[in-house]
Scaffold this motif. Structure first.
Motif, short mmCIF file in Angstrom:
data_model
loop_
_atom_site.label_atom_id
_atom_site.label_comp_id
_atom_site.label_asym_id
_atom_site.label_seq_id
_atom_site.Cartn_x
_atom_site.Cartn_y
_atom_site.Cartn_z
N LEU A 71 0.79 -1.23 0.00
CA LEU A 71 0.00 0.00 0.00
C LEU A 71 0.83 1.28 0.00
O LEU A 71 0.29 2.36 -0.13
CB LEU A 71 -0.95 -0.01 1.21
CG LEU A 71 -1.94 -1.17 1.23
CD1 LEU A 71 -2.76 -1.15 2.52
CD2 LEU A 71 -2.86 -1.14 0.01
N ASP A 77 -4.88 3.06 -6.25
CA ASP A 77 -6.28 3.06 -6.70
C ASP A 77 -6.40 2.43 -8.08
O ASP A 77 -7.36 1.68 -8.35
CB ASP A 77 -6.86 4.47 -6.69
CG ASP A 77 -6.04 5.46 -7.50
OD1 ASP A 77 -4.83 5.21 -7.71
OD2 ASP A 77 -6.60 6.49 -7.91
N MET A 80 -5.96 -1.35 -7.73
CA MET A 80 -7.16 -1.94 -7.16
C MET A 80 -8.30 -1.99 -8.18
O MET A 80 -9.09 -2.95 -8.20
CB MET A 80 -7.59 -1.16 -5.91
CG MET A 80 -6.66 -1.31 -4.72
SD MET A 80 -6.54 -3.02 -4.13
CE MET A 80 -5.62 -2.78 -2.61
N THR A 93 -2.52 -7.51 1.26
CA THR A 93 -2.05 -6.13 1.35
C THR A 93 -0.94 -6.04 2.39
O THR A 93 -0.84 -6.87 3.29
CB THR A 93 -3.19 -5.16 1.72
OG1 THR A 93 -3.80 -5.58 2.95
CG2 THR A 93 -4.24 -5.11 0.63
N THR A 100 -8.05 1.05 4.71
CA THR A 100 -8.24 1.83 3.49
C THR A 100 -8.96 1.05 2.39
O THR A 100 -9.87 1.58 1.75
CB THR A 100 -6.89 2.32 2.96
OG1 THR A 100 -6.19 2.98 4.02
CG2 THR A 100 -7.07 3.29 1.81
N TRP A 101 -8.56 -0.20 2.17
CA TRP A 101 -9.09 -0.96 1.04
C TRP A 101 -9.87 -2.21 1.41
O TRP A 101 -10.61 -2.74 0.57
CB TRP A 101 -7.95 -1.33 0.09
CG TRP A 101 -7.49 -0.17 -0.72
CD1 TRP A 101 -6.39 0.60 -0.51
CD2 TRP A 101 -8.14 0.37 -1.87
NE1 TRP A 101 -6.31 1.60 -1.45
CE2 TRP A 101 -7.36 1.47 -2.30
CE3 TRP A 101 -9.30 0.04 -2.58
CZ2 TRP A 101 -7.72 2.23 -3.42
CZ3 TRP A 101 -9.65 0.79 -3.68
CH2 TRP A 101 -8.86 1.88 -4.09
N THR A 102 -9.72 -2.70 2.63
CA THR A 102 -10.39 -3.96 2.99
C THR A 102 -11.91 -3.93 2.76
O THR A 102 -12.45 -4.86 2.14
CB THR A 102 -10.07 -4.35 4.44
OG1 THR A 102 -8.66 -4.59 4.56
CG2 THR A 102 -10.82 -5.60 4.85
N THR A 104 -13.72 -2.24 0.64
CA THR A 104 -14.01 -2.25 -0.80
C THR A 104 -13.79 -3.63 -1.39
O THR A 104 -14.61 -4.14 -2.18
CB THR A 104 -13.10 -1.23 -1.53
OG1 THR A 104 -13.33 0.07 -0.98
CG2 THR A 104 -13.39 -1.21 -3.02
N LEU A 105 -12.68 -4.25 -1.03
CA LEU A 105 -12.35 -5.58 -1.55
C LEU A 105 -13.34 -6.63 -1.05
O LEU A 105 -13.81 -7.47 -1.82
CB LEU A 105 -10.92 -5.95 -1.16
CG LEU A 105 -9.81 -5.08 -1.76
CD1 LEU A 105 -8.47 -5.39 -1.10
CD2 LEU A 105 -9.72 -5.26 -3.26
#
Length: 312
Positions: A71, A77, A80, A93, A100-102, A104-105
């Motif tokens: 990250l 972005d 991803m 990650t 931050t991204w968990t 969304t994923l």
């Protein structure tokens, strides 16, 4: 079968680390085809290159595979977006905040694993909703924790603090080491350095040979004021160490590092001026062999030693 096998739908709880300049589609698909979990290392890839590797990996294997995303790199972005577009089933990650991204994923049905170097960050990762933790000890190659906690201490510390499965990393390149990690509370292992010394790794042959030739003490954690990384000692390392010994700050170290230093060493094969990221376990690596053989060797030794120990 354990929780890691079930989580990833793999035969063996052996994960190949997503290393920059080493873990392309050839290596990831070879490990997945052998029954482990192969990871594409996106840290050294532009978005369009990552997309190409994902597509080729899909063509090369019908088994699960994933992508590792550090990250701290730019264009996260965009990387991803590619991962979501290509419906990659698993993402690891590292080197950043898992919050931050968990979400969304996970919303896209992707299994998420985060790499940590302390039990505190393991707890924070679990709170962020990840499915599993990689507890990576001080012995590991590449980017590392400032705490310098060894795998022998970190693995049980993390296993005691979280309820989700723990994957051990750092200093693991054999079935014996895998069994030791399981004894400490891990349910899977992530293996990096051992998979660098394979025909399928995209690293330069000069770097692979340097890994095979490495002896005890030939690697050291460096650049702790910037981003800690374990390197093979070479001319570039000596320059960095001299600067650190003289009190260089993060800005000065960043200037010495410059651009594409890792690519110069690991991908282009410049063993003098390049950044050569590898783990301490390189001292136990003595040959270059196919990834499938490594998966088989690790599992067979794990089972053999496990049975041997039951006789004590």
């Amino acid at each position: 079968m354990n929780r890691i096998n079930t989580l990833f739908s793999i035969r063996y709880p052996i994960i190949q680390a997503g290393m920059i300049w080493a873990s392309g589609w050839r290596l990831a698909s070879a490990v997945s085809n052998a029954g482990g979990l192969g990871l594409i290392g996106s840290g050294s890839m532009y978005p369009h290159v990552l997309k190409e590797h994902i597509k080729k990996c899909k063509q090369a294997t019908d088994k699960p595979f994933g992508v590792n995303v550090p990250l701290l790199y730019p264009d996260i972005d965009k990387l991803m977006d590619i991962i979501l577009e290509e419906k990659v089933p698993i993402v690891f990650t590292s080197a950043g905040n898992p919050k931050t991204w968990t979400p969304t994923l996970k919303a896209a049905g992707i299994k998420v694993v985060h790499v940590v170097s302390s039990s505190l960050f393991a707890e924070k990762s679990e709170a962020a909703g990840v499915d599993a933790i990689v507890a990576e000890g001080f012995e590991a190659g590449g980017h590392n924790g400032r705490e310098e906690t060894t795998s022998m201490v970190l693995i049980p510390a993390v296993a005691a603090r979280v309820k989700i499965p723990v994957i051990a990393a750092g200093g693991i390149g054999s079935g014996r080491a895998m069994l030791a990690a399981f004894a400490l509370g891990a349910e899977g292992v992530q293996v990096g350095s051992r998979f660098v010394a394979t025909p399928e790794a995209s690293s330069h042959i000069n770097f692979k040979n340097a890994v095979v030739d490495a002896q005890e003490g030939d690697t050291m954690l460096s650049m702790k004021k910037l981003t800690p990384v374990r390197l093979i000692k070479n001319h570039f390392f000596d320059v960095v160490k001299a600067a650190e010994d003289s009190g260089a700050d993060a800005a000065a170290l960043k200037e010495i590092l410059g651009r594409a230093r890792a690519k110069t060493g690991m991908f282009e094969g410049n063993l003098s001026e390049g950044e050569l990221e590898i783990g301490q376990v390189s001292a136990l690596i003595h040959d270059i062999k196919p990834a499938a053989e490594i998966v088989s060797d690790i599992w067979e030794e794990f089972e053999a030693v496990r049975k041997q120990l039951t006789t004590y």
